[in-house]
Write a protein that holds these residues in place. Structure first.
Motif, PDB file in Angstrom:
ATOM      1  N   LEU A  42      24.064  -9.206 -28.750  1.00 55.39           N
ATOM      2  CA  LEU A  42      24.482  -8.399 -29.883  1.00 55.39           C
ATOM      3  C   LEU A  42      25.098  -7.677 -29.131  1.00 55.39           C
ATOM      4  CD1 LEU A  42      20.681  -6.744 -31.246  1.00 55.39           C
ATOM      5  CD2 LEU A  42      22.958  -7.958 -32.808  1.00 55.39           C
ATOM      6  N   ALA A  43      26.592  -7.442 -29.632  1.00 52.57           N
ATOM      7  CA  ALA A  43      27.653  -7.208 -29.267  1.00 52.57           C
ATOM      8  C   ALA A  43      28.135  -5.605 -30.129  1.00 52.57           C
ATOM      9  CB  ALA A  43      28.940  -7.477 -29.039  1.00 52.57           C
ATOM     10  N   ASP A  44      28.638  -4.564 -29.648  1.00 50.79           N
ATOM     11  CA  ASP A  44      29.266  -3.316 -30.577  1.00 50.79           C
ATOM     12  C   ASP A  44      29.895  -4.037 -31.695  1.00 50.79           C
ATOM     13  OD1 ASP A  44      28.392  -0.934 -29.361  1.00 50.79           O
ATOM     14  OD2 ASP A  44      28.855  -2.003 -27.421  1.00 50.79           O
ATOM     15  N   VAL A  45      30.229  -3.057 -32.434  1.00 49.60           N
ATOM     16  CA  VAL A  45      31.117  -3.876 -33.458  1.00 49.60           C
ATOM     17  C   VAL A  45      32.567  -2.602 -32.892  1.00 49.60           C
ATOM     18  CG1 VAL A  45      32.066  -2.978 -35.931  1.00 49.60           C
ATOM     19  CG2 VAL A  45      29.466  -3.810 -35.357  1.00 49.60           C
ATOM     20  N   GLU A  46      33.459  -3.742 -32.804  1.00 51.42           N
ATOM     21  CA  GLU A  46      34.260  -2.635 -31.645  1.00 51.42           C
ATOM     22  C   GLU A  46      35.405  -1.114 -33.067  1.00 51.42           C
ATOM     23  OE1 GLU A  46      37.862  -5.008 -29.912  1.00 51.42           O
ATOM     24  OE2 GLU A  46      36.107  -6.504 -29.103  1.00 51.42           O
ATOM     25  N   GLY A  47      34.946  -0.624 -32.352  1.00 47.57           N
ATOM     26  CA  GLY A  47      36.161   0.664 -33.419  1.00 47.57           C
ATOM     27  C   GLY A  47      35.059   1.638 -33.555  1.00 47.57           C
ATOM     28  N   ALA A  48      33.501   1.674 -33.455  1.00 45.40           N
ATOM     29  CA  ALA A  48      32.354   1.711 -34.049  1.00 45.40           C
ATOM     30  C   ALA A  48      32.011   2.880 -33.403  1.00 45.40           C
ATOM     31  CB  ALA A  48      31.475   1.043 -34.614  1.00 45.40           C
ATOM     32  N   GLY A  49      31.162   3.800 -33.546  1.00 45.54           N
ATOM     33  CA  GLY A  49      30.121   4.045 -32.127  1.00 45.54           C
ATOM     34  C   GLY A  49      31.160   5.105 -32.185  1.00 45.54           C
ATOM     35  N   GLY A  50      30.196   5.073 -29.899  1.00 44.76           N
ATOM     36  CA  GLY A  50      30.511   5.835 -29.468  1.00 44.76           C
ATOM     37  C   GLY A  50      29.692   7.885 -29.521  1.00 44.76           C
ATOM     38  N   ILE A  51      30.703   8.900 -28.386  1.00 42.48           N
ATOM     39  CA  ILE A  51      29.674   9.635 -27.985  1.00 42.48           C
ATOM     40  C   ILE A  51      30.187  11.210 -28.409  1.00 42.48           C
ATOM     41  CG2 ILE A  51      28.976   9.128 -25.552  1.00 42.48           C
ATOM     42  CD1 ILE A  51      31.064  10.841 -24.786  1.00 42.48           C
ATOM     43  N   SER A  52      29.665  12.304 -28.745  1.00 42.72           N
ATOM     44  CA  SER A  52      30.116  13.384 -29.762  1.00 42.72           C
ATOM     45  C   SER A  52      31.532  14.111 -28.833  1.00 42.72           C
ATOM     46  CB  SER A  52      29.332  15.086 -29.044  1.00 42.72           C
ATOM     47  OG  SER A  52      27.485  14.099 -29.445  1.00 42.72           O
ATOM     48  N   PRO A  53      31.976  14.629 -29.373  1.00 38.05           N
ATOM     49  CA  PRO A  53      33.568  15.020 -28.722  1.00 38.05           C
ATOM     50  C   PRO A  53      33.283  15.766 -27.832  1.00 38.05           C
ATOM     51  CG  PRO A  53      33.161  15.632 -31.160  1.00 38.05           C
ATOM     52  CD  PRO A  53      32.232  15.060 -30.822  1.00 38.05           C
ATOM     53  N   VAL A  54      33.544  15.714 -26.953  1.00 38.85           N
ATOM     54  CA  VAL A  54      33.899  16.600 -25.590  1.00 38.85           C
ATOM     55  C   VAL A  54      34.284  17.591 -25.824  1.00 38.85           C
ATOM     56  CG1 VAL A  54      34.143  16.880 -22.956  1.00 38.85           C
ATOM     57  CG2 VAL A  54      34.232  14.358 -23.801  1.00 38.85           C
ATOM     58  N   ASP A  55      35.201  18.041 -26.506  1.00 36.13           N
ATOM     59  CA  ASP A  55      35.720  19.601 -26.490  1.00 36.13           C
ATOM     60  C   ASP A  55      35.588  20.177 -28.595  1.00 36.13           C
ATOM     61  OD1 ASP A  55      36.654  17.778 -28.746  1.00 36.13           O
ATOM     62  OD2 ASP A  55      38.736  18.518 -27.771  1.00 36.13           O
ATOM     63  N   ALA A  56      33.973  19.437 -28.587  1.00 32.55           N
ATOM     64  CA  ALA A  56      32.933  20.138 -29.925  1.00 32.55           C
ATOM     65  C   ALA A  56      32.881  21.587 -29.341  1.00 32.55           C
ATOM     66  CB  ALA A  56      32.199  19.446 -29.820  1.00 32.55           C
ATOM     67  N   PRO A  57      32.973  22.228 -30.704  1.00 33.48           N
ATOM     68  CA  PRO A  57      32.750  23.930 -30.680  1.00 33.48           C
ATOM     69  C   PRO A  57      31.247  24.101 -30.563  1.00 33.48           C
ATOM     70  CG  PRO A  57      33.291  23.601 -32.611  1.00 33.48           C
ATOM     71  CD  PRO A  57      33.904  21.849 -31.838  1.00 33.48           C
ATOM     72  N   ALA A  58      30.540  24.837 -30.040  1.00 28.68           N
ATOM     73  CA  ALA A  58      29.420  25.523 -30.249  1.00 28.68           C
ATOM     74  C   ALA A  58      28.415  25.080 -31.417  1.00 28.68           C
ATOM     75  CB  ALA A  58      29.094  26.685 -29.741  1.00 28.68           C
ATOM     76  N   SER A  59      29.093  25.247 -32.643  1.00 28.19           N
ATOM     77  CA  SER A  59      28.159  24.786 -33.558  1.00 28.19           C
ATOM     78  C   SER A  59      28.248  24.066 -33.980  1.00 28.19           C
ATOM     79  CB  SER A  59      29.222  25.370 -34.190  1.00 28.19           C
ATOM     80  OG  SER A  59      31.125  24.906 -34.611  1.00 28.19           O
ATOM     81  N   VAL A  60      29.208  22.602 -33.492  1.00 26.39           N
ATOM     82  CA  VAL A  60      28.853  21.209 -33.590  1.00 26.39           C
ATOM     83  C   VAL A  60      27.859  21.508 -33.074  1.00 26.39           C
ATOM     84  CG1 VAL A  60      29.609  18.936 -33.003  1.00 26.39           C
ATOM     85  CG2 VAL A  60      30.984  20.347 -33.842  1.00 26.39           C
ATOM     86  N   ARG A  61      27.371  21.241 -31.574  1.00 26.93           N
ATOM     87  CA  ARG A  61      26.295  21.124 -30.818  1.00 26.93           C
ATOM     88  C   ARG A  61      25.014  22.020 -30.891  1.00 26.93           C
ATOM     89  NH1 ARG A  61      30.111  18.306 -28.106  1.00 26.93           N
ATOM     90  NH2 ARG A  61      30.672  19.082 -26.322  1.00 26.93           N
ATOM     91  N   GLU A  62      25.640  22.623 -31.693  1.00 26.62           N
ATOM     92  CA  GLU A  62      23.771  23.418 -32.397  1.00 26.62           C
ATOM     93  C   GLU A  62      23.476  22.880 -34.055  1.00 26.62           C
ATOM     94  OE1 GLU A  62      24.052  27.319 -34.508  1.00 26.62           O
ATOM     95  OE2 GLU A  62      24.806  27.950 -32.384  1.00 26.62           O
ATOM     96  N   GLN A  63      24.465  21.982 -34.260  1.00 29.83           N
ATOM     97  CA  GLN A  63      24.118  21.036 -36.157  1.00 29.83           C
ATOM     98  C   GLN A  63      23.934  19.597 -34.869  1.00 29.83           C
ATOM     99  OE1 GLN A  63      24.981  21.793 -39.018  1.00 29.83           O
ATOM    100  NE2 GLN A  63      23.256  20.309 -38.916  1.00 29.83           N
ATOM    101  N   GLU A  64      23.407  19.431 -33.835  1.00 31.27           N
ATOM    102  CA  GLU A  64      22.884  17.995 -33.195  1.00 31.27           C
ATOM    103  C   GLU A  64      22.110  18.398 -32.751  1.00 31.27           C
ATOM    104  OE1 GLU A  64      25.617  14.307 -32.655  1.00 31.27           O
ATOM    105  OE2 GLU A  64      26.299  15.666 -31.359  1.00 31.27           O
ATOM    106  N   ALA A  65      22.118  19.612 -32.526  1.00 34.46           N
ATOM    107  CA  ALA A  65      20.531  19.872 -31.903  1.00 34.46           C
ATOM    108  C   ALA A  65      19.665  20.058 -33.170  1.00 34.46           C
ATOM    109  CB  ALA A  65      20.342  21.303 -30.867  1.00 34.46           C
ATOM    110  N   VAL A  66      19.849  20.415 -34.691  1.00 30.25           N
ATOM    111  CA  VAL A  66      19.727  20.159 -36.273  1.00 30.25           C
ATOM    112  C   VAL A  66      19.344  19.068 -35.938  1.00 30.25           C
ATOM    113  CG1 VAL A  66      19.027  21.019 -38.029  1.00 30.25           C
ATOM    114  CG2 VAL A  66      19.691  22.591 -36.048  1.00 30.25           C
ATOM    115  N   TYR A  67      20.188  18.090 -35.824  1.00 32.24           N
ATOM    116  CA  TYR A  67      19.574  17.011 -36.051  1.00 32.24           C
ATOM    117  C   TYR A  67      18.989  16.161 -35.502  1.00 32.24           C
ATOM    118  CZ  TYR A  67      23.715  17.151 -39.954  1.00 32.24           C
ATOM    119  OH  TYR A  67      24.353  17.546 -41.443  1.00 32.24           O
ATOM    120  N   ALA A  68      18.478  16.092 -33.563  1.00 30.22           N
ATOM    121  CA  ALA A  68      17.914  15.656 -33.054  1.00 30.22           C
ATOM    122  C   ALA A  68      16.437  15.632 -33.933  1.00 30.22           C
ATOM    123  CB  ALA A  68      18.125  16.753 -31.537  1.00 30.22           C
TER     124      ALA A  68
END
Ligand SMILES: Cc1cc2nc3c(=O)[nH]c(=O)nc-3n(C[C@H](O)[C@H](O)[C@H](O)COP(=O)(O)OP(=O)(O)OC[C@H]3O[C@@H](n4cnc5c(N)ncnc54)[C@H](O)[C@@H]3O)c2cc1C
Lengths: 427, 103
Positions: A388-414
């Motif tokens: 099983l290999a990564d589909v290239e061009g997809a996936g990855g991590i949250s943006p490194v420079d995202a605002p606090a609102s995105v971090r909050e949203q991801e905590a809710v999604y978690a």
């Protein structure tokens, strides 16, 4: 089709294929030769096994789920339990709703597998015949890998890498730790269950120290130099926990070479650390039944076909979840659940005499670095050259420079993800 | 090529494949299309994250296309949608429009 013909073909094709040919059509519930529908045994009722058993049942298969425990204790969100952000009771799931789907649940330890006779043996000597076997036994901790870290050491220096009593123990130890104490946490080399898990744990312990014992420190010893969501974790640590968390990578002597539980010391090539609380996450291997079945290779993990999750070592046995070598797919509950559904469809297809289709699978792993501060890694996977290999061009991590609102949203999604997946798996 | 890879790994299946029709691509015989079964770990009925079973196919396909192009803001769906072609997205959309796993 005469019995004789079936038997001739049986020798040509092997058991499962002939069982498939013996069926009149795709309707699996229909009685086959001599009135027996194909039987699938699933060993392990965690994220992988419980999902597979449910999906197979929904496909009309006669399923027996063998699980040693009467209650499942989930690892995802157990790092929150360790620092008092979530009760341990929120990690417990029963099997009643799963049993209501019409599968047979056997609470027992599976101790043997006879791949040629296609039988599973339970601790009390009972045998269960199968046409296909699905293994989702999770991990065993290698309690011979770190000198001094044997079966007795886990009571003094919990791993808490299987949720339950160990989780509660580490929580109590942190709570009871003296004000200016030192916590030592060690992360193993790859591969292991939940790649970002040790770093989420480090983050939440640092948060606990910062808010509850501000003079205390956490030393994170790592047997590697790079890790999952590293840039996100490290920038969060620099911002939130500069006085609490010290990270020691392999290159700076992060590999633990020995522990002494009685003295509460943790040794590396470069130093000796005296800990008030020590959490040692040792190297791991596939749950023992995988090796007993002959499905684990010398690495301790199970090579599988990425289309069917059938073992590359033992025909008729499928391996999913943490125990499998799933290429680029991480050992996560999300992966185990996704793999289980693909595997169940492949098993249904094989039993019906159809060739399974090439799958795609998704994984998303959330980590909390503090309450209300979530980050994620996602991936899409497909079979390439037998892995099983990564589909290239997809996936990855949250943006490194995202605002606090995105971090909050991801905590809710978690939290949303945890609620949804546990409902899907345990119903 | 796909078959060849499997032939080596699963001897029983390879023999079967000689006797039975080969697997067609895409969703067939009511089977979920590639990727579809992964979705419900988050998007199940009753979930907080946008349940998708029973939504109209054009709506799901358009959402995936917009996540893929970046036109629609997202936290993870932009990263996930990039793993699927337009045809694969259409197949997933059709599957969930018909009820997905609850058909
Ligand atoms: C701290 C921590 C945090 C995590 N956080 C996340 C997260 O946020 N997201 C995520 O996706 N994943 C997370 N994970 C990873 C996740 O817990 C595992 O990947 C997942 O549990 C794997 O599922 P599995 O079915 O392979 O094994 P398990 O869930 O471990 O299930 C195996 C089951 O098999 C049973 N069993 C084993 N052998 C036998 C036998 N011989 N007979 C009978 N029964 C047997 C066991 O009792 C067990 O119930 C985390 C893990 C940890 C440790």
């Amino acid at each position: 089709m005469s019995r004789r013909l079936v038997q001739t073909r049986r020798s040509l094709l092997g058991n499962a294929a002939s069982a498939a040919l013996a069926l009149a059509g795709p309707g699996l519930a229909r009685p086959a030769l001599a009135g027996t529908a194909p039987r699938v045994v699933v060993i392990g009722g965690g994220f992988g096994g419980a999902t597979a058993a449910r999906a197979l049942r929904q496909g009309g298969v006669d399923v027996t789920l063998v699980e040693a425990s009467g209650t499942y204790v989930s690892c995802p969100f157990s790092n929150e339990v360790i620092v008092g952000l979530q009760p341990l009771s929120a990690q417990r799931f029963g099997y009643d709703n799963l049993t209501r789907t019409g599968l047979t649940r056997v609470q027992a330890n599976a101790t043997g597998v006879d791949p040629s006779g296609r039988r599973v043996t339970l601790a009390d000597g009972t045998t269960l015949p199968y046409d296909r076997l699905v293994l989702s036994p999770g991990i065993d901790l290698r309690l011979d890998a770190v000198p001094g870290y044997g079966a007795e050491a886990v009571a003094a220096m919990p791993h808490a890498w299987k949720a339950g009593e160990q989780t509660a123990l580490l929580a109590r130890q942190l709570e009871a730790m003296p004000e200016g104490g030192t916590v030592v946490l060690s992360a193993p080399a790859n591969p292991y269950r939940c790649p970002p898990g040790p770093y989420e744990r480090a983050s939440l312990i640092a948060h606990f120290l910062k808010t509850r014992k501000p003079r205390a420190k956490l030393i994170l010893l790592d047997a590697k130099d790079t890790f999952s969501k590293q840039r996100l974790f490290q920038s969060a640590w620099a911002a939130l926990y500069p006085d609490q968390l010290e990270y020691v990578p392999l290159a700076s002597g992060g590999q633990v070479t020995a522990v002494e539980p009685a003295a509460m010391t943790v040794r590396t090539d470069f130093s000796e650390y005296k800990a008030d609380v020590a959490c040692i996450i040792p190297p791991q291997r596939a749950g023992r039944i995988a090796a007993i079945a002959g499905a684990a290779d010398r690495s301790g993990w199970c090579p599988i076909d990425p289309v069917t999750f059938e073992s590359k070592l033992v025909p008729g046995i499928h391996v999913i979840g943490d125990a499998a070598i799933a290429g680029a797919m991480p050992k996560s509950a999300f992966s185990a659940n996704a793999q289980a559904k693909v595997c169940a469809q492949a098993v249904i297809d094989l039993l019906a005499g159809r060739a399974p289709e090439e799958p795609k699978l998704i994984n998303t792993c959330y980590s909390l670095v503090a309450p209300g501060y979530g980050i994620s890694i996602a991936g899409v996977f497909h079979p390439v050259n037998g892995l099983l290999a990564d589909v290239e061009g997809a996936g990855g991590i949250s943006p490194v420079d995202a605002p606090a609102s995105v971090r909050e949203q991801e905590a809710v999604y978690a939290a949303d993800w945890y609620r949804t997946i546990t409902r899907e798996v345990f119903g | 090529m796909r078959l060849a890879a499997r032939v080596r790994a699963v001897p029983a299946l390879s023999a079967l494949a000689l006797l039975l029709a080969p697997a067609p691509t895409g969703a067939t015989e009511g089977r979920p299309p590639p990727g579809a079964t992964s979705c419900t770990g988050c998007h199940a009925t009753g979930a907080a994250m946008q349940p998708i079973s029973g939504r109209p196919a054009p709506e799901i396909a358009a959402a995936l296309a917009e996540y893929r192009s970046g036109a629609r803001p997202a936290t993870v769906m932009n990263r996930i949608a990039k793993g699927f072609t337009e045809a694969e997205s259409q197949a997933i959309a059709a599957y969930f429009a018909q009820g997905g796993p609850e058909r």
